[in-house]
Scaffold this motif. Structure first.
Motif, PDB file in Angstrom:
ATOM      1  N   THR A 138       0.846  -1.203   0.000  1.00 25.36           N
ATOM      2  CA  THR A 138       0.000   0.000   0.000  1.00 25.36           C
ATOM      3  C   THR A 138       0.876   1.245   0.000  1.00 25.36           C
ATOM      4  OG1 THR A 138      -1.729  -1.187   1.190  1.00 25.36           O
ATOM      5  CG2 THR A 138      -1.842   1.226   1.230  1.00 25.36           C
ATOM      6  N   LEU A 139       1.929   1.221   0.826  1.00 23.86           N
ATOM      7  CA  LEU A 139       2.852   2.351   0.892  1.00 23.86           C
ATOM      8  C   LEU A 139       3.537   2.559  -0.458  1.00 23.86           C
ATOM      9  CD1 LEU A 139       4.142   4.508   2.739  1.00 23.86           C
ATOM     10  CD2 LEU A 139       5.865   2.805   3.365  1.00 23.86           C
ATOM     11  N   GLU A 140       3.964   1.475  -1.086  1.00 23.52           N
ATOM     12  CA  GLU A 140       4.606   1.577  -2.403  1.00 23.52           C
ATOM     13  C   GLU A 140       3.619   2.125  -3.440  1.00 23.52           C
ATOM     14  OE1 GLU A 140       7.408  -0.981  -5.476  1.00 23.52           O
ATOM     15  OE2 GLU A 140       6.478  -2.009  -3.786  1.00 23.52           O
ATOM     16  N   ASN A 141       2.362   1.676  -3.379  1.00 30.72           N
ATOM     17  CA  ASN A 141       1.338   2.184  -4.299  1.00 30.72           C
ATOM     18  C   ASN A 141       1.134   3.686  -4.100  1.00 30.72           C
ATOM     19  OD1 ASN A 141       1.027  -0.445  -5.166  1.00 30.72           O
ATOM     20  ND2 ASN A 141      -0.871  -0.808  -4.040  1.00 30.72           N
ATOM     21  N   LEU A 142       1.114   4.116  -2.821  1.00 33.04           N
ATOM     22  CA  LEU A 142       0.975   5.552  -2.537  1.00 33.04           C
ATOM     23  C   LEU A 142       2.150   6.331  -3.117  1.00 33.04           C
ATOM     24  CD1 LEU A 142      -0.310   5.497   1.161  1.00 33.04           C
ATOM     25  CD2 LEU A 142      -1.528   6.447  -0.812  1.00 33.04           C
ATOM     26  N   MET A 143       3.357   5.785  -2.981  1.00 33.32           N
ATOM     27  CA  MET A 143       4.537   6.438  -3.563  1.00 33.32           C
ATOM     28  C   MET A 143       4.362   6.610  -5.068  1.00 33.32           C
ATOM     29  SD  MET A 143       7.757   4.576  -1.694  1.00 33.32           S
ATOM     30  CE  MET A 143       8.998   5.507  -2.575  1.00 33.32           C
ATOM     31  N   ASN A 144       3.949   5.530  -5.741  1.00 37.91           N
ATOM     32  CA  ASN A 144       3.794   5.581  -7.195  1.00 37.91           C
ATOM     33  C   ASN A 144       2.740   6.601  -7.617  1.00 37.91           C
ATOM     34  OD1 ASN A 144       5.756   3.602  -7.500  1.00 37.91           O
ATOM     35  ND2 ASN A 144       4.269   1.934  -7.481  1.00 37.91           N
ATOM     36  N   GLN A 145       1.658   6.708  -6.843  1.00 40.18           N
ATOM     37  CA  GLN A 145       0.602   7.666  -7.163  1.00 40.18           C
ATOM     38  C   GLN A 145       1.012   9.097  -6.838  1.00 40.18           C
ATOM     39  OE1 GLN A 145      -2.610   6.392  -4.634  1.00 40.18           O
ATOM     40  NE2 GLN A 145      -2.753   4.389  -5.622  1.00 40.18           N
ATOM     41  N   ARG A 146       1.668   9.283  -5.704  1.00 34.85           N
ATOM     42  CA  ARG A 146       1.865  10.629  -5.179  1.00 34.85           C
ATOM     43  C   ARG A 146       3.178  11.290  -5.567  1.00 34.85           C
ATOM     44  NH1 ARG A 146      -0.595  10.247   0.979  1.00 34.85           N
ATOM     45  NH2 ARG A 146      -2.785   9.940   0.354  1.00 34.85           N
ATOM     46  N   TYR A 147       4.237  10.525  -5.809  1.00 31.77           N
ATOM     47  CA  TYR A 147       5.526  11.152  -6.085  1.00 31.77           C
ATOM     48  C   TYR A 147       5.493  12.092  -7.297  1.00 31.77           C
ATOM     49  CZ  TYR A 147       8.300   9.139  -2.306  1.00 31.77           C
ATOM     50  OH  TYR A 147       8.831   8.854  -1.077  1.00 31.77           O
ATOM     51  N   PRO A 148       4.775  11.747  -8.379  1.00 30.48           N
ATOM     52  CA  PRO A 148       4.716  12.706  -9.484  1.00 30.48           C
ATOM     53  C   PRO A 148       4.083  14.042  -9.076  1.00 30.48           C
ATOM     54  CG  PRO A 148       3.998  10.535 -10.218  1.00 30.48           C
ATOM     55  CD  PRO A 148       4.119  10.470  -8.726  1.00 30.48           C
ATOM     56  N   ILE A 149       3.149  14.015  -8.132  1.00 29.99           N
ATOM     57  CA  ILE A 149       2.515  15.264  -7.672  1.00 29.99           C
ATOM     58  C   ILE A 149       3.428  15.981  -6.680  1.00 29.99           C
ATOM     59  CG2 ILE A 149       0.494  16.257  -6.510  1.00 29.99           C
ATOM     60  CD1 ILE A 149      -1.086  13.829  -7.700  1.00 29.99           C
ATOM     61  N   TYR A 150       4.052  15.238  -5.766  1.00 30.48           N
ATOM     62  CA  TYR A 150       5.011  15.869  -4.845  1.00 30.48           C
ATOM     63  C   TYR A 150       6.130  16.561  -5.620  1.00 30.48           C
ATOM     64  CZ  TYR A 150       3.099  13.058  -0.927  1.00 30.48           C
ATOM     65  OH  TYR A 150       2.306  12.484   0.026  1.00 30.48           O
ATOM     66  N   SER A 151       6.473  16.022  -6.786  1.00 28.90           N
ATOM     67  CA  SER A 151       7.575  16.605  -7.569  1.00 28.90           C
ATOM     68  C   SER A 151       7.246  18.011  -8.061  1.00 28.90           C
ATOM     69  CB  SER A 151       7.950  15.691  -8.741  1.00 28.90           C
ATOM     70  OG  SER A 151       6.947  15.740  -9.731  1.00 28.90           O
ATOM     71  N   LEU A 152       5.986  18.433  -7.931  1.00 25.45           N
ATOM     72  CA  LEU A 152       5.601  19.802  -8.288  1.00 25.45           C
ATOM     73  C   LEU A 152       6.016  20.811  -7.216  1.00 25.45           C
ATOM     74  CD1 LEU A 152       1.966  19.038  -9.529  1.00 25.45           C
ATOM     75  CD2 LEU A 152       3.995  19.424 -10.953  1.00 25.45           C
ATOM     76  N   ALA A 153       6.463  20.328  -6.067  1.00 26.54           N
ATOM     77  CA  ALA A 153       6.890  21.227  -4.987  1.00 26.54           C
ATOM     78  C   ALA A 153       8.064  22.084  -5.453  1.00 26.54           C
ATOM     79  CB  ALA A 153       7.282  20.413  -3.753  1.00 26.54           C
ATOM     80  N   ASP A 154       8.204  23.242  -4.812  1.00 19.01           N
ATOM     81  CA  ASP A 154       9.274  24.177  -5.177  1.00 19.01           C
ATOM     82  C   ASP A 154      10.660  23.589  -4.938  1.00 19.01           C
ATOM     83  OD1 ASP A 154       7.511  26.371  -5.834  1.00 19.01           O
ATOM     84  OD2 ASP A 154       7.177  26.617  -3.681  1.00 19.01           O
ATOM     85  N   ILE A 155      10.788  22.831  -3.854  1.00 16.53           N
ATOM     86  CA  ILE A 155      12.086  22.321  -3.409  1.00 16.53           C
ATOM     87  C   ILE A 155      11.931  20.834  -3.078  1.00 16.53           C
ATOM     88  CG2 ILE A 155      13.849  22.474  -1.589  1.00 16.53           C
ATOM     89  CD1 ILE A 155      12.898  25.404  -1.146  1.00 16.53           C
ATOM     90  N   ALA A 156      12.950  20.046  -3.362  1.00 16.30           N
ATOM     91  CA  ALA A 156      12.975  18.646  -2.931  1.00 16.30           C
ATOM     92  C   ALA A 156      14.281  18.391  -2.181  1.00 16.30           C
ATOM     93  CB  ALA A 156      12.865  17.714  -4.134  1.00 16.30           C
ATOM     94  N   VAL A 157      14.162  17.756  -1.023  1.00 14.34           N
ATOM     95  CA  VAL A 157      15.329  17.378  -0.223  1.00 14.34           C
ATOM     96  C   VAL A 157      15.169  15.906   0.141  1.00 14.34           C
ATOM     97  CG1 VAL A 157      16.538  17.723   1.979  1.00 14.34           C
ATOM     98  CG2 VAL A 157      15.709  19.708   0.694  1.00 14.34           C
ATOM     99  N   GLN A 158      16.237  15.137  -0.023  1.00 12.69           N
ATOM    100  CA  GLN A 158      16.193  13.695   0.243  1.00 12.69           C
ATOM    101  C   GLN A 158      16.234  13.430   1.747  1.00 12.69           C
ATOM    102  OE1 GLN A 158      15.930  11.545  -2.401  1.00 12.69           O
ATOM    103  NE2 GLN A 158      15.666   9.811  -1.029  1.00 12.69           N
ATOM    104  N   SER A 159      15.208  12.745   2.241  1.00 13.32           N
ATOM    105  CA  SER A 159      15.179  12.287   3.626  1.00 13.32           C
ATOM    106  C   SER A 159      15.747  10.874   3.638  1.00 13.32           C
ATOM    107  CB  SER A 159      13.736  12.291   4.136  1.00 13.32           C
ATOM    108  OG  SER A 159      13.682  11.854   5.466  1.00 13.32           O
TER     109      SER A 159
END
Length: 197
Positions: free
Chosen positions: A149-170
């Motif tokens: 489920t977590l992996e599915n959420l990543m696949n769905q959401r990461y393209p939208i999160y990538s619209l953020a102004d800044i990305a920093v690797q946690s």
């Protein structure tokens, strides 16, 4: 007689605070990315108030996030979340940590775009899983195979999160190092005026 006092370069925190100005800094990303922990430490470095939207939603509704999901469903929860974030953005500057689904909601995302700088704390699946599988308070992970489920959420959401102004690797690194990278990213984004990754 000349003044030989050495000038001290402003600290990273001071430069990041000046670069941010009156804008809010809004952390987005999946559960377990560290938005609350890194957000709180970043707020401390910037000398700004910190608010976790999930905690604020629980405070105003007098219910836990799990109770809200169970009683009203995700749709109603997202409406409440949008209203709370809109109010918080109006009273900045501050550092705001949002729930994992907030930035996915287009209405909320537009408010964040208008009211602040969005920062995606991005993490790999193994890092997220290691952090979230210890506690069972995540309503979206109450499934037969929560890691999938977590992996599915990543696949769905990461393209939208990538619209953020800044990305920093946690990642599995000292929090202070991630916070410094966040501060550097703020300075870079605000002074160069372009996306930072």
């Amino acid at each position: 007689m000349t003044d030989l006092t050495p000038t001290v370069a402003p600290s990273l925190s001071t430069r990041a605070r000046a670069a941010l100005g009156r804008r809010n800094l809004v952390f987005v990303g999946l559960m377990g990315a560290g938005k609350s922990a890194i957000g709180r430490m970043t707020a401390s470095q910037l000398g700004l108030p910190f608010v976790d939207t999930d905690a604020e939603i629980e405070r105003v509704s007098r219910m836990t996030i799990s109770e809200l999901f169970a009683a009203y469903g995700e749709g109603e929860f997202r409406e409440l979340e949008t209203r709370v974030i809109k109010r918080l953005l109006r009273t900045g500057p501050r550092v705001i940590s949002t729930g994992g689904g907030a930035f996915i909601n287009e209405k909320t995302r537009k408010q964040i775009e208008r009211g602040g700088i969005s920062l995606w704390l991005k993490a790999d699946l193994d890092v997220l899983w290691e952090r979230v599988n210890k506690r069972d308070h995540r309503p979206l992970l109450k499934t037969e195979n929560p890691k999938q489920t977590l992996e599915n959420l990543m696949n769905q959401r990461y393209p939208i999160y990538s619209l953020a102004d800044i990305a920093v690797q946690s990642r599995d690194e000292r929090k202070e190092i991630i916070v410094d990278e966040v501060l550097e990213a703020i300075v870079e984004f605000c002074t160069k005026g372009h996306k930072y990754e």
